[in-house]
Design a protein around this motif. Structure first.
Motif, mmCIF file in Angstrom:
data_model
loop_
_atom_site.group_PDB
_atom_site.id
_atom_site.type_symbol
_atom_site.label_atom_id
_atom_site.label_comp_id
_atom_site.label_asym_id
_atom_site.label_seq_id
_atom_site.Cartn_x
_atom_site.Cartn_y
_atom_site.Cartn_z
ATOM 1 N N MET A 215 42.998 30.228 -18.431
ATOM 2 C CA MET A 215 43.461 30.672 -17.115
ATOM 3 C C MET A 215 42.325 31.326 -16.337
ATOM 4 O O MET A 215 41.338 31.830 -16.897
ATOM 5 C CB MET A 215 44.649 31.633 -17.259
ATOM 6 N N ASP A 216 42.464 31.325 -15.040
ATOM 7 C CA ASP A 216 41.430 31.819 -14.144
ATOM 8 C C ASP A 216 41.505 33.333 -14.028
ATOM 9 O O ASP A 216 42.504 33.876 -13.546
ATOM 10 C CB ASP A 216 41.599 31.171 -12.765
ATOM 11 N N LEU A 217 40.472 34.014 -14.484
ATOM 12 C CA LEU A 217 40.379 35.468 -14.359
ATOM 13 C C LEU A 217 39.121 35.827 -13.577
ATOM 14 O O LEU A 217 38.118 35.109 -13.636
ATOM 15 C CB LEU A 217 40.321 36.127 -15.750
ATOM 16 N N ALA B 284 31.875 36.064 -19.014
ATOM 17 C CA ALA B 284 32.374 34.822 -18.433
ATOM 18 C C ALA B 284 33.589 34.332 -19.215
ATOM 19 O O ALA B 284 34.518 33.740 -18.655
ATOM 20 C CB ALA B 284 31.263 33.772 -18.433
ATOM 21 N N TRP B 285 33.550 34.542 -20.515
ATOM 22 C CA TRP B 285 34.741 34.367 -21.353
ATOM 23 C C TRP B 285 35.293 35.757 -21.628
ATOM 24 O O TRP B 285 34.713 36.549 -22.358
ATOM 25 C CB TRP B 285 34.390 33.658 -22.665
ATOM 26 N N ASP B 286 36.403 36.064 -20.962
ATOM 27 C CA ASP B 286 37.036 37.371 -21.134
ATOM 28 C C ASP B 286 37.558 37.505 -22.562
ATOM 29 O O ASP B 286 37.858 36.497 -23.219
ATOM 30 C CB ASP B 286 38.196 37.509 -20.142
ATOM 31 N N PRO B 287 37.677 38.751 -23.077
ATOM 32 C CA PRO B 287 38.281 38.928 -24.397
ATOM 33 C C PRO B 287 39.645 38.255 -24.549
ATOM 34 O O PRO B 287 40.014 37.821 -25.644
ATOM 35 C CB PRO B 287 38.385 40.449 -24.527
ATOM 36 N N ILE B 288 40.403 38.149 -23.461
ATOM 37 C CA ILE B 288 41.679 37.428 -23.516
ATOM 38 C C ILE B 288 41.435 35.964 -23.857
ATOM 39 O O ILE B 288 42.110 35.374 -24.709
ATOM 40 C CB ILE B 288 42.431 37.551 -22.176
ATOM 41 N N HIS B 289 40.439 35.345 -23.197
ATOM 42 C CA HIS B 289 40.094 33.952 -23.488
ATOM 43 C C HIS B 289 39.660 33.797 -24.940
ATOM 44 O O HIS B 289 40.077 32.856 -25.641
ATOM 45 C CB HIS B 289 38.952 33.485 -22.581
ATOM 46 N N ILE B 290 38.816 34.728 -25.391
ATOM 47 C CA ILE B 290 38.279 34.649 -26.742
ATOM 48 C C ILE B 290 39.398 34.751 -27.769
ATOM 49 O O ILE B 290 39.435 34.004 -28.758
ATOM 50 C CB ILE B 290 37.221 35.754 -26.956
ATOM 51 N N ALA B 291 40.331 35.681 -27.545
ATOM 52 C CA ALA B 291 41.452 35.846 -28.474
ATOM 53 C C ALA B 291 42.328 34.594 -28.483
ATOM 54 O O ALA B 291 42.779 34.148 -29.548
ATOM 55 C CB ALA B 291 42.271 37.069 -28.093
ATOM 56 N N ALA B 292 42.581 34.018 -27.315
ATOM 57 C CA ALA B 292 43.407 32.809 -27.245
ATOM 58 C C ALA B 292 42.729 31.645 -27.955
ATOM 59 O O ALA B 292 43.388 30.871 -28.685
ATOM 60 C CB ALA B 292 43.693 32.465 -25.777
ATOM 61 N N GLN B 293 41.398 31.503 -27.759
ATOM 62 C CA GLN B 293 40.682 30.412 -28.425
ATOM 63 C C GLN B 293 40.705 30.592 -29.947
ATOM 64 O O GLN B 293 40.843 29.617 -30.703
ATOM 65 C CB GLN B 293 39.231 30.368 -27.915
ATOM 66 N N VAL C 148 33.202 44.937 -21.256
ATOM 67 C CA VAL C 148 32.273 44.492 -20.210
ATOM 68 C C VAL C 148 31.405 43.376 -20.794
ATOM 69 O O VAL C 148 31.484 43.063 -21.981
ATOM 70 C CB VAL C 148 31.391 45.652 -19.709
ATOM 71 N N ALA C 149 30.570 42.775 -19.950
ATOM 72 C CA ALA C 149 29.656 41.748 -20.441
ATOM 73 C C ALA C 149 28.706 42.351 -21.472
ATOM 74 O O ALA C 149 28.333 43.524 -21.389
ATOM 75 C CB ALA C 149 28.860 41.155 -19.281
ATOM 76 N N ARG C 150 28.299 41.534 -22.442
ATOM 77 C CA ARG C 150 27.450 42.007 -23.534
ATOM 78 C C ARG C 150 26.169 42.675 -23.019
ATOM 79 O O ARG C 150 25.730 43.689 -23.543
ATOM 80 C CB ARG C 150 27.101 40.838 -24.446
ATOM 81 N N SER C 151 25.600 42.129 -21.953
ATOM 82 C CA SER C 151 24.341 42.668 -21.417
ATOM 83 C C SER C 151 24.487 44.065 -20.838
ATOM 84 O O SER C 151 23.523 44.820 -20.748
ATOM 85 C CB SER C 151 23.795 41.729 -20.331
ATOM 86 N N LEU C 152 25.720 44.433 -20.453
ATOM 87 C CA LEU C 152 25.958 45.755 -19.858
ATOM 88 C C LEU C 152 26.602 46.735 -20.830
ATOM 89 O O LEU C 152 26.846 47.893 -20.471
ATOM 90 C CB LEU C 152 26.857 45.628 -18.619
ATOM 91 N N ASN C 153 26.852 46.302 -22.035
ATOM 92 C CA ASN C 153 27.562 47.155 -22.983
ATOM 93 C C ASN C 153 26.591 48.095 -23.696
ATOM 94 O O ASN C 153 26.453 48.076 -24.927
ATOM 95 C CB ASN C 153 28.323 46.302 -23.995
ATOM 96 N N VAL C 154 25.934 48.951 -22.918
ATOM 97 C CA VAL C 154 24.936 49.866 -23.491
ATOM 98 C C VAL C 154 25.590 50.953 -24.326
ATOM 99 O O VAL C 154 24.961 51.519 -25.228
ATOM 100 C CB VAL C 154 24.073 50.492 -22.370
ATOM 101 N N ARG C 155 26.846 51.257 -24.057
ATOM 102 C CA ARG C 155 27.557 52.278 -24.825
ATOM 103 C C ARG C 155 28.177 51.695 -26.097
ATOM 104 O O ARG C 155 28.788 52.417 -26.866
ATOM 105 C CB ARG C 155 28.650 52.902 -23.959
ATOM 106 N N LYS C 156 28.004 50.397 -26.287
ATOM 107 C CA LYS C 156 28.515 49.691 -27.467
ATOM 108 C C LYS C 156 30.015 49.930 -27.664
ATOM 109 O O LYS C 156 30.502 50.191 -28.772
ATOM 110 C CB LYS C 156 27.730 50.098 -28.711
ATOM 111 N N GLN C 157 30.756 49.821 -26.552
ATOM 112 C CA GLN C 157 32.199 49.966 -26.614
ATOM 113 C C GLN C 157 32.826 48.715 -27.223
ATOM 114 O O GLN C 157 32.360 47.598 -27.004
ATOM 115 C CB GLN C 157 32.783 50.208 -25.223
ATOM 116 N N ARG C 158 33.914 48.925 -27.974
ATOM 117 C CA ARG C 158 34.628 47.813 -28.588
ATOM 118 C C ARG C 158 36.028 47.695 -27.994
ATOM 119 O O ARG C 158 36.662 48.689 -27.673
ATOM 120 C CB ARG C 158 34.725 48.004 -30.100
ATOM 121 N N LEU C 159 36.453 46.470 -27.852
ATOM 122 C CA LEU C 159 37.807 46.186 -27.382
ATOM 123 C C LEU C 159 38.437 45.195 -28.350
ATOM 124 O O LEU C 159 37.912 44.098 -28.570
ATOM 125 C CB LEU C 159 37.778 45.594 -25.973
#
Length: 400
Positions: free
Chosen positions: A374-376, A385-394, A316-327
């Motif tokens: 790509m548009d997600l 706004a930058w999905d983990p898929i985008h981040i991994a590709a970059q 999820v977005a960093r601001s909503l990641n209160v459970r500190k989940q990792r992907l």
């Protein structure tokens, strides 16, 4: 079936896709407890146990796969199981209840082992996995496999490495004991979860051609080397769109698609199966894992020059990641062409959804640069706004 054993599904009838009665309503006659002993291609008939000859105009070989079992003394003892059919699941659940099992031993560390570890543990049965290697679920990157190991240990599952079973005998503190070269392990129930192999005995004896994998060779229409004989499911090969090779991947979704393609062709509506990209997923406790395409080793064997990048983000977005989940996401591409070749993901949420998206990217033959922009759909509860898929590709683009 692991979810039935773990009591998530309580009625085993929910695992039956279609009963013989439902088949009969559509004009399909089902004969249960009927063993085919031989396929006679010359006569166009199959011989049943007891000698009855059943003629055919078109034959579909859908014999599935058989579970791999250890060839060691004591493997036939009461309390030692495989999990391949619904009958196995029913027997395992009944045994757990009737014998009031306190501890389970699982031999192997693949998908079924992980799901059954959760199933046993959810019933309050102490669980110990015996594995010859060092980390579970070997298809995934070692960094992701270590996350799975941490999840198992956090749930009280014991993971024993370097174990090669040599015998099963009667136990002292528990019903059974698995002996290895250097140690022994006791439990009230033993599950052999060592994977499966295509069941090709009938087809091979009849002279139907086998592929390089040892499974039945078929074309894109599910035909074998005999025009009147088709094959579908775990017993036959399937075309891998990324490697360009014919492979054997025993998964239910692939089998269903192959069966439908075979049926359409037999019924006169010519249909071609476009193949697969190798998407797989499973869940273990609160962790979900997915993978698709090729890893570095498979990519290199297929003639590519693989390059990979692994990143950690949040579902999820960093601001909503209160459970500190990792992907975690890992992408593999061909250095020369930039083409995406494979992906893996692990996390408490969002992993399988990303793998499904990346499978579509593989299907479309996209490059890493295209994936990176790509548009997600963006919404903070589902990603940044930058999905983990985008981040991994970059991240991967920087290494190419």
């Amino acid at each position: 079936m692991p979810y039935y054993i773990g009591d998530v599904i309580q009625d085993n009838r929910r695992l039956i896709a279609r009963t013989p009665e439902k088949f009969e309503e559509t004009g399909v006659h089902v004969r249960l407890k009927t063993r085919v002993e031989e396929i006679d291609l010359a006569k166009g008939a199959v011989r049943l146990h007891g000698g009855e000859q059943v003629p055919y105009d078109v034959l579909v070989v859908a014999t599935g796969a058989t579970a791999r079992v250890l060839d060691i003394p004591g493997i036939e003892r009461e309390g030692v199981f495989i999990l391949k059919h619904l009958r196995d699941a029913i027997d395992i659940k009944r045994y757990l209840e009737e014998k009031q099992c306190r501890k389970a031993l699982i031999i192997g560390a693949g998908f079924i082992s992980m799901e059954m570890a959760e199933g046993f543990a959810s019933r309050g049965v102490k669980t110990q996995i015996l594995y010859r290697g060092d980390l579970p679920v070997g298809r995934w990157d070692p960094e992701f496999s270590r996350v799975v190991l941490e999840e198992l240990e956090a749930r009280g599952v014991i993971f024993e490495t370097g174990v090669t079973p040599v015998a099963v005998e009667e136990g002292k503190e528990h019903r059974l004991r698995v002996l290895s070269k250097d140690d022994s392990f006791e439990g009230d129930i033993v599950l052999c979860a060592l994977g499966v192999r295509p069941d090709t005995t009938l087809a091979a004896h009849a002279g139907i051609e086998m592929g390089k994998t040892g499974a039945i060779a078929v074309d894109n229409f599910q035909r074998t080397n005999r025009e009147e004989v088709y094959s579908a499911g775990d017993c036959c090969e399937v075309y891998h769109r990324i490697s360009g090779e014919w492979v054997n991947i025993p998964l239910g979704d692939i089998a269903n698609k192959q069966g439908r393609i075979a049926g359409r062709n037999i019924g006169g509506k010519e249909s071609s199966f476009a193949g697969i990209v190798g998407a797989q997923s499973f869940k273990v406790f609160d962790l979900e894992l997915g993978a698709t395409g090729l890893d570095e080793s498979a990519a290199a064997k297929s003639g590519f020059d693989p390059v990979s990048a692994l990143i950690w983000s949040a579902p999820v977005a960093r601001s909503l990641n209160v459970r500190k989940q990792r992907l975690g996401i890992k992408l593999t591409a061909d250095r020369a062409s930039g083409r995406l070749l494979g992906a893996q993901a692990v996390g408490q949420a969002g992993a399988v959804g990303r793998i499904n998206t990346l499978s579509a990217c593989l299907w479309a033959g996209m490059t890493v640069d295209e994936v990176g922009y790509m548009d997600l759909a963006y919404s903070p509860p589902f990603g940044g706004a930058w999905d983990p898929i985008h981040i991994a590709a970059q991240a991967l683009l920087k290494d190419m």
